[in-house]
Design an enzyme around this catalytic site. Sequence first.
Site, PDB file in Angstrom:
ATOM      1  N   GLY A 169       0.791  -1.223   0.000  1.00  0.00           N
ATOM      2  CA  GLY A 169       0.000   0.000   0.000  1.00  0.00           C
ATOM      3  C   GLY A 169       0.825   1.275   0.000  1.00  0.00           C
ATOM      4  O   GLY A 169       0.466   2.258  -0.659  1.00  0.00           O
ATOM      5  N   ARG A 180      -5.860  -0.657  -2.900  1.00  0.00           N
ATOM      6  CA  ARG A 180      -4.920   0.431  -2.607  1.00  0.00           C
ATOM      7  C   ARG A 180      -3.523   0.250  -3.212  1.00  0.00           C
ATOM      8  O   ARG A 180      -2.733   1.181  -3.217  1.00  0.00           O
ATOM      9  CB  ARG A 180      -4.777   0.602  -1.088  1.00  0.00           C
ATOM     10  CG  ARG A 180      -4.147  -0.614  -0.407  1.00  0.00           C
ATOM     11  CD  ARG A 180      -4.327  -0.610   1.094  1.00  0.00           C
ATOM     12  NE  ARG A 180      -3.757  -1.826   1.679  1.00  0.00           N
ATOM     13  CZ  ARG A 180      -4.313  -3.026   1.631  1.00  0.00           C
ATOM     14  NH1 ARG A 180      -5.462  -3.215   1.010  1.00  0.00           N
ATOM     15  NH2 ARG A 180      -3.728  -4.066   2.194  1.00  0.00           N
ATOM     16  N   ASP A 187       4.205  -3.095   7.013  1.00  0.00           N
ATOM     17  CA  ASP A 187       2.951  -2.893   7.731  1.00  0.00           C
ATOM     18  C   ASP A 187       2.967  -3.518   9.121  1.00  0.00           C
ATOM     19  O   ASP A 187       1.926  -3.784   9.686  1.00  0.00           O
ATOM     20  CB  ASP A 187       1.781  -3.436   6.906  1.00  0.00           C
ATOM     21  CG  ASP A 187       1.852  -4.957   6.747  1.00  0.00           C
ATOM     22  OD1 ASP A 187       2.892  -5.540   7.120  1.00  0.00           O
ATOM     23  OD2 ASP A 187       0.879  -5.544   6.271  1.00  0.00           O
ATOM     24  N   CYS A 245      -2.945  -3.410   8.625  1.00  0.00           N
ATOM     25  CA  CYS A 245      -4.011  -3.217   7.644  1.00  0.00           C
ATOM     26  C   CYS A 245      -4.869  -4.478   7.553  1.00  0.00           C
ATOM     27  O   CYS A 245      -6.061  -4.420   7.306  1.00  0.00           O
ATOM     28  CB  CYS A 245      -3.430  -2.899   6.275  1.00  0.00           C
ATOM     29  SG  CYS A 245      -2.602  -1.307   6.223  1.00  0.00           S
ATOM     30  N   CYS A 264      20.726   3.007  19.154  1.00  0.00           N
ATOM     31  CA  CYS A 264      21.529   4.065  18.534  1.00  0.00           C
ATOM     32  C   CYS A 264      22.411   4.843  19.509  1.00  0.00           C
ATOM     33  O   CYS A 264      23.185   5.696  19.097  1.00  0.00           O
ATOM     34  CB  CYS A 264      20.655   5.026  17.741  1.00  0.00           C
ATOM     35  SG  CYS A 264      19.660   6.150  18.723  1.00  0.00           S
TER      36      CYS A 264
HETATM   37 ZN   LIG Z   1      17.586   5.226  19.106  1.00  0.00          ZN
END
Ligand SMILES: [Zn+2]
Length: 263
Positions: free
Chosen positions: A47, A79, A140, A201, A261
């Site tokens: 989609g 879609r 998704d 979805c 991170c």
């Molecule tokens: Zn992070």
Amino acid sequence: MTHSLDTEMLLDAELLRYARQILLEGWDVDAQLRLKSARVVMIGAGGLGCPASETLVRAGLGQVHLIDDDVIEMSNLQRQTLFLPTDIGKPKASTAAQMLQRINPLIKARGTVARLSEENAYELLDMASGKPDLLLDCTDNFATRDIINRISVRYQIPLLTASAIAMQGQLALFEPQLNSGCYHCVFGAPNTDTELDERTCANSGVLASTTAIMGSLQANAALQYLGLTKNPLTGKLLLWDGSLMQQRLMGYKQDTGCPICSV
Ligand SMILES: [Zn+2]
């Protein structure tokens, strides 16, 4: 098919095809050349992936690589704009890539029928021939988004992530090299204990326009980033509500305790 891999100049056919874009104030031949020399890997050819890739390919993105392990079903046609009823049962990635190549023979579209993982990322992303310029998350589900985020941070590749459920959508563009936060900083870890994170979805439904709008917004952000080297969403999460026709931006910062991170 004629692929011009020369990123130093535009062919006559390219100048003609992209004329309305080159004419734009704030977009010129240099922006068009930057877009031509870019390589984007898109995870998910559904989609979001269909409208996002179609717009980018029409705009002149040089190389697009779609990765998806799903096949086309009847319920996708509402879609997923690159597919026809005769495509039902075919793999999404290769079918979409073929259609994109027909839409713009001047670019290079490729599809791989596979599921991206941390283990196969180096190979699937073609890291041996250099990093992609941008990863587009068009999936998704939360678990796959988490994997894509880990890959983005590990290999220091910018990640443009979009999501669309029901009549709502979200969009963010993370740049790991700037230490400005990642998907995990904003959304946390996938929660496997509750069904809350498993809103997709498939089980919650989605209005046809939600994926079209979010895929187009994703393409818009990618064009800014690749063509004009600017991130319009630095430190900001875009939230779209289709029932209210409202769009707003929410600020975020890197989580200094983020296990992905901030190590
Ligand atoms: Zn992070």
